[in-house]
Design a protein around this motif. Structure first.
Motif, PDB file in Angstrom:
ATOM      1  N   ASN A   1       0.859  -1.274  -0.067  1.00 29.58           N
ATOM      2  CA  ASN A   1      -0.014   0.191   0.115  1.00 29.58           C
ATOM      3  C   ASN A   1       0.944   1.158  -0.102  1.00 29.58           C
ATOM      4  O   ASN A   1       0.117   2.302   0.056  1.00 29.58           O
ATOM      5  N   LEU A   2       2.017   1.180  -0.103  1.00 34.01           N
ATOM      6  CA  LEU A   2       3.049   2.298  -0.105  1.00 34.01           C
ATOM      7  C   LEU A   2       2.685   3.203  -1.184  1.00 34.01           C
ATOM      8  O   LEU A   2       2.485   4.406  -1.105  1.00 34.01           O
ATOM      9  N   ARG A   3       2.915   2.528  -2.452  1.00 32.89           N
ATOM     10  CA  ARG A   3       2.577   3.524  -3.593  1.00 32.89           C
ATOM     11  C   ARG A   3       1.212   4.132  -3.458  1.00 32.89           C
ATOM     12  O   ARG A   3       1.398   5.386  -4.187  1.00 32.89           O
ATOM     13  N   ALA A   4       0.358   3.490  -3.072  1.00 28.66           N
ATOM     14  CA  ALA A   4      -1.145   3.783  -2.970  1.00 28.66           C
ATOM     15  C   ALA A   4      -1.301   5.278  -2.253  1.00 28.66           C
ATOM     16  O   ALA A   4      -2.078   6.290  -2.554  1.00 28.66           O
ATOM     17  N   VAL A   5      -0.339   5.550  -1.262  1.00 29.32           N
ATOM     18  CA  VAL A   5      -0.278   6.932  -0.388  1.00 29.32           C
ATOM     19  C   VAL A   5       0.651   7.705  -0.613  1.00 29.32           C
ATOM     20  O   VAL A   5       0.435   8.947  -0.414  1.00 29.32           O
ATOM     21  N   ALA A   6       1.473   7.303  -1.408  1.00 30.01           N
ATOM     22  CA  ALA A   6       2.677   8.066  -1.763  1.00 30.01           C
ATOM     23  C   ALA A   6       2.755   8.782  -3.009  1.00 30.01           C
ATOM     24  O   ALA A   6       3.201   9.853  -3.557  1.00 30.01           O
ATOM     25  N   ASN A   7       1.798   8.113  -4.391  1.00 28.67           N
ATOM     26  CA  ASN A   7       2.082   8.574  -5.564  1.00 28.67           C
ATOM     27  C   ASN A   7       0.571   8.976  -5.971  1.00 28.67           C
ATOM     28  O   ASN A   7      -0.430   8.944  -5.396  1.00 28.67           O
ATOM     29  N   PRO A   8       0.689   9.789  -6.966  1.00 27.73           N
ATOM     30  CA  PRO A   8      -0.419  10.532  -7.675  1.00 27.73           C
ATOM     31  C   PRO A   8      -1.129   9.007  -8.398  1.00 27.73           C
ATOM     32  O   PRO A   8      -0.493   8.251  -8.715  1.00 27.73           O
ATOM     33  N   PRO A   9      -2.442   9.206  -8.386  1.00 28.60           N
ATOM     34  CA  PRO A   9      -3.501  10.417  -8.401  1.00 28.60           C
ATOM     35  C   PRO A   9      -3.744  10.592  -6.811  1.00 28.60           C
ATOM     36  O   PRO A   9      -3.666   9.332  -6.019  1.00 28.60           O
TER      37      PRO A   9
ATOM     38  N   ILE B   1      -5.688  13.253  -3.581  1.00 30.35           N
ATOM     39  CA  ILE B   1      -5.826  14.482  -2.886  1.00 30.35           C
ATOM     40  C   ILE B   1      -4.316  14.534  -2.191  1.00 30.35           C
ATOM     41  O   ILE B   1      -3.879  13.737  -1.303  1.00 30.35           O
ATOM     42  N   GLN B   2      -3.725  15.918  -2.487  1.00 31.51           N
ATOM     43  CA  GLN B   2      -2.381  16.039  -1.675  1.00 31.51           C
ATOM     44  C   GLN B   2      -2.437  16.208  -0.288  1.00 31.51           C
ATOM     45  O   GLN B   2      -3.286  17.172   0.215  1.00 31.51           O
ATOM     46  N   VAL B   3      -1.549  15.455   0.440  1.00 30.42           N
ATOM     47  CA  VAL B   3      -1.469  15.734   1.871  1.00 30.42           C
ATOM     48  C   VAL B   3      -0.113  15.874   2.215  1.00 30.42           C
ATOM     49  O   VAL B   3       0.993  15.342   1.412  1.00 30.42           O
ATOM     50  N   GLY B   4       0.322  16.516   3.301  1.00 31.02           N
ATOM     51  CA  GLY B   4       1.662  16.627   3.583  1.00 31.02           C
ATOM     52  C   GLY B   4       2.151  16.800   4.957  1.00 31.02           C
ATOM     53  O   GLY B   4       1.058  16.332   5.842  1.00 31.02           O
ATOM     54  N   PRO B   5       3.132  17.113   5.466  1.00 34.17           N
ATOM     55  CA  PRO B   5       3.613  17.223   7.008  1.00 34.17           C
ATOM     56  C   PRO B   5       2.499  18.030   7.613  1.00 34.17           C
ATOM     57  O   PRO B   5       2.045  19.176   7.001  1.00 34.17           O
TER      58      PRO B   5
ATOM     59  N   ARG C   1      -6.106  14.659   8.883  1.00 28.35           N
ATOM     60  CA  ARG C   1      -6.663  14.794   7.484  1.00 28.35           C
ATOM     61  C   ARG C   1      -6.581  13.584   6.541  1.00 28.35           C
ATOM     62  O   ARG C   1      -7.561  13.088   6.024  1.00 28.35           O
ATOM     63  N   ALA C   2      -5.371  13.328   6.587  1.00 22.46           N
ATOM     64  CA  ALA C   2      -5.058  11.993   5.606  1.00 22.46           C
ATOM     65  C   ALA C   2      -5.596  10.669   6.069  1.00 22.46           C
ATOM     66  O   ALA C   2      -6.292  10.112   5.313  1.00 22.46           O
ATOM     67  N   ILE C   3      -5.811  10.490   7.397  1.00 22.42           N
ATOM     68  CA  ILE C   3      -6.302   9.430   7.946  1.00 22.42           C
ATOM     69  C   ILE C   3      -8.071   9.712   7.657  1.00 22.42           C
ATOM     70  O   ILE C   3      -8.597   8.441   7.211  1.00 22.42           O
ATOM     71  N   GLU C   4      -8.616  10.532   7.865  1.00 26.81           N
ATOM     72  CA  GLU C   4      -9.912  10.756   7.387  1.00 26.81           C
ATOM     73  C   GLU C   4     -10.212  10.685   6.000  1.00 26.81           C
ATOM     74  O   GLU C   4     -11.417  10.195   5.473  1.00 26.81           O
ATOM     75  N   LEU C   5      -9.561  11.334   5.006  1.00 24.48           N
ATOM     76  CA  LEU C   5      -9.608  10.878   3.787  1.00 24.48           C
ATOM     77  C   LEU C   5      -9.423   9.329   3.194  1.00 24.48           C
ATOM     78  O   LEU C   5     -10.295   8.928   2.646  1.00 24.48           O
TER      79      LEU C   5
ATOM     80  N   ASP D   1      -8.380   8.634  -2.389  1.00 26.26           N
ATOM     81  CA  ASP D   1      -7.120   8.362  -2.711  1.00 26.26           C
ATOM     82  C   ASP D   1      -6.413   9.462  -2.260  1.00 26.26           C
ATOM     83  O   ASP D   1      -6.696  10.860  -2.293  1.00 26.26           O
ATOM     84  N   ILE D   2      -5.013   9.278  -1.772  1.00 27.38           N
ATOM     85  CA  ILE D   2      -4.248  10.220  -1.440  1.00 27.38           C
ATOM     86  C   ILE D   2      -2.865  10.278  -1.932  1.00 27.38           C
ATOM     87  O   ILE D   2      -2.336   9.503  -2.501  1.00 27.38           O
ATOM     88  N   ASP D   3      -2.102  11.490  -1.829  1.00 28.43           N
ATOM     89  CA  ASP D   3      -0.924  11.514  -2.546  1.00 28.43           C
ATOM     90  C   ASP D   3       0.089  12.266  -1.623  1.00 28.43           C
ATOM     91  O   ASP D   3      -0.123  13.659  -1.508  1.00 28.43           O
TER      92      ASP D   3
END
Length: 186
Positions: A114-122, A124-128, A133-137, A143-145
């Motif tokens: 599942n690493l690529r699924a949370v690290a790569n596009p496409p 919603i962009q999340v960051g530090p 918010r990322a957990i809620e999404l 999908d998150i990036d």
């Protein structure tokens, strides 16, 4: 003969090597790798010997994510970090946690898958600073990036993440960034 000594070292042993090189007349010009980018070396050896020394270290290209990480670091520790890899360590832990959340498991294979699924596009962009918010999404099936503290952390088909680097030089007893760049594969 050789004109520069390349030091792939850390400050403690590097300072000893530099002293012996200078005192023995073996080298007067040096190239540093990431572990040697430390003010304590200049302070111990002296700017008159270290000025002109150059090298590279990992460094993120400026982005909203890198600025957010830097601000959070300063808020937590009271000073900016010049040490390489603090940002990449942060990103690694963050991505592992996001991948575990996406997998719904702490199984290493499930996390890996599942690493690529949370690290790569496409996605919603999340960051530090966006972990909640990322957990809620993810819980909502989005999908998150992740855009990391160290820059983009898109994982390629070989499992690698392209990095960016700083070229520095010691000038007047201080480390000065000459440029931050992404290596070209051309």
């Amino acid at each position: 003969g050789a004109t520069h000594l390349l030091l792939v070292s850390y400050p403690e042993s590097g300072t000893t090597i530099l002293r012996q090189s200078i005192e023995g007349g073996f080298f007067e010009q040096f190239i540093f790798t990431d572990g040697m980018k430390a003010q304590q070396i200049i302070d111990a050896i002296g700017a008159e010997y270290m000025d002109g020394t150059f090298g590279t270290t990992p460094m993120a290209m400026e982005s909203d994510a890198t600025a957010a990480f830097r601000s959070a670091w300063i808020a937590a520790y009271g000073d900016d970090t010049e040490k390489p890899y603090n940002d990449t360590h942060y990103d690694a832990v963050y991505l592992l946690a996001l991948a575990a959340q996406k997998a719904g498991s702490n199984n290493p294979v499930a996390i890996r898958d599942n690493l690529r699924a949370v690290a790569n596009p496409p996605g919603i962009q999340v960051g530090p600073g966006d972990f909640a918010r990322a957990i809620e999404l993810l819980a909502a099936g989005e999908d998150i990036d992740y855009e990391g503290a160290s820059g983009g952390v898109n994982i390629d088909s070989h499992g690698d993440v392209a990095g960016s680097f700083e070229e520095f030089e010691i000038q007047n007893g201080a480390f000065v960034t000459l440029r931050v760049f992404e290596p070209s594969l051309d």
